[in-house]
Design a protein around this motif. Sequence first.
Motif: not given
Length: 674
Positions: A167-189
Amino acid sequence: MELKTIKGVGAKTEQAFNRAGVYQAEDLIDYYPRYYDTYEAPVLVRDLETDRTQAVFGTVARDIVVRRVKNLTLTEAFIRDANGDSIKCVWFNAPYLKNQLQIGATFVFRGFVKELRQALVIDQPKMFKQDEYNNKMGSMQPVYPLVKGLTNNVVTKAVRDTLEQISKAEFLPQSVRDKYDLLDVKDAVKQIHFPKNTQEFQVARKRFAFEEFFRFINNLQSLKAENEKHKNTHRIEDYTEAENLLNNLPFDLTKAQVNVWNEIKKDMSSDGVMNRLVQGDVGSGKTIVAVLGLLSAAANGYQGAIMAPTEVLAKQHYEGMLELFDDNDIDMNVVMLTGSMTAKEKKEVYEVIESGKANIIVGTHALIQEAVNYKDLALVVTDEQHRFGVRQREAISNKGENPHVLVMSATPIPRTLAIIMYGDLDISIIDEMPAGRLAIGNALVDTSYRPNAYDFIEKQVQAGRQAYIICPTVEYSEAVEGENVIEYAEKLEKIFPPSIKVAYLHGRMKNDEKNKIMDAFARNEIQVLVSTTVVEVGVNVPNATVMMVENAERFGLAQLHQLRGRVGRGSEQSYCIFVDGSKDKIKKERLQVLCNTNDGFKIANEDLKLRGPGDFFGVRQSGDYEFRMGDILNDADVLKQAADSYKMLMEGELPMTDKERKILEEDVIKDLNL
Ligand code: ADP
Ligand code: MG
């Protein structure tokens, strides 16, 4: 992880992957599909449409036919649908299908439907059992970019296998993903490769677009922090020479130009190094400001260089400066360096640059070639920066020891975005046109207006003026519709009297030829120039007063505005004629925006409003700013979110862990594709 450890990847496939730029399994994670194939519900034969992939649920109706045609085997089957209508399916070199295609066998036949001798056929359909097809229906199958030796199947399997193992390492901080409703890297990939539906694809794409922008901003901001540490080792304090030139110019600088010039002087004489963007609409007079800077660098004993995106433009700057300095008895050695010069010519220029005999160097990308060594570069200017990447801007600045950097752009993007895209620079704005300029008269017409346009051009030429006519393509081609430069020029030669000289210009011509034509046009030896968009950036022939754009519907608004900027550069009234070659109401409305305003920023804003969100890959339209996934205009919201979140992180309004911070810091890679 080595590619060979993936199931089914042997030496041959590995080599093929290498050719596609995939060297290890990790690379496959970022090997995104080009698009997705969606399995739609089967249709009836009578509803089939030509030239697209469709599926029919049918029964083999007759014995199949296997024929030899030249050195191919052709397998043909007739299938009948529930309505009793039948259609022919054809396969090449697949005689083995004979066993499967017994009379009465039923399948979903899915393939490209085309017309062959006035009848529809399904070309090499794939066959599915009905429930197998039902399972696929509504799903999106990735279609990967391929090179010789790779099939879509092989890539799909390799990607699947890889995703199971690493799997790929997460780049975006958790707080940013939470705030903007972004998928974590695993699901996104997972969802970018194998989305279940367009919704899944969209959220994955958004996440990667966000990441791309975020990393870009992270890089720019580190660059900025780095640059701010530099001390000014080229203090430019004496501006006598530049001020003398200013006093002798036949015009006064506009207030906006004066302000910018003052900012530049202040920067170059301060403790720090200048990193400044001068933003001004086409025709606002950016060049003179840059020339004043270059002249000052030279007059203070240093070198100055200016890099332009095209050779035509470099040459224009070069000749413009020679003439200006000559007229004003300024004794500076200005040299030019471009790619089309012979090796011998280049070598001579390298020598004068290296020895310091050259005071001002004008050129194209050739200025950043390895062989060029500057003596003491104090100022580098890039003109039409939106044509360069951040990396090229850095490359020229790295040619000196922390030289001052001046970047000029008639940014075809809204100001809010420009502030983000040029986040590492201080911004000066020239928001005023030189006095005495008449607003360009615009007309949006259809092709029936052409005879009037030609009459009009003829009259303008008789009054001493010149005209550009832009066509989207170079020469006739069956594949692309639209006017082409070569035939158009021939046509005009017949229409205009022989006293009017018509010539053409396009990007496939040799640089020498292009230069000759541009020179002749600048000297008014050519009155009507039929051209592709090679004249789009920067070209300055103030005597030209008519810009006519054929197939205007084929160009972006920002691009059309740039083209229009080629006229209205002198004191004469200028005109722009947009010829809409379509009959499309929406396209017409879009073009109408150009007629309503001559203000580049307003146009960029309108352009943004008129766009829907881009839905798939490959719809990027703001081509001058290349990102892989995101498009700064279509994804303007995402770009702003990325910028906001970055700021919040840095200011502590959004938390991040030490580990997350470290990841950001370590990402400042100079070879990000900026
Ligand atoms: P751009 O900002 O598009 O690069 P240029 O620098 O090429 O524009 O300037 C366009 C034209 O305007 C040139 O012919 C230039 O000499 C002229 N010009 C620049 N500043 C002024 C001014 N203050 N008054 C009159 N003409 C000017
Ligand atoms: Mg310019």
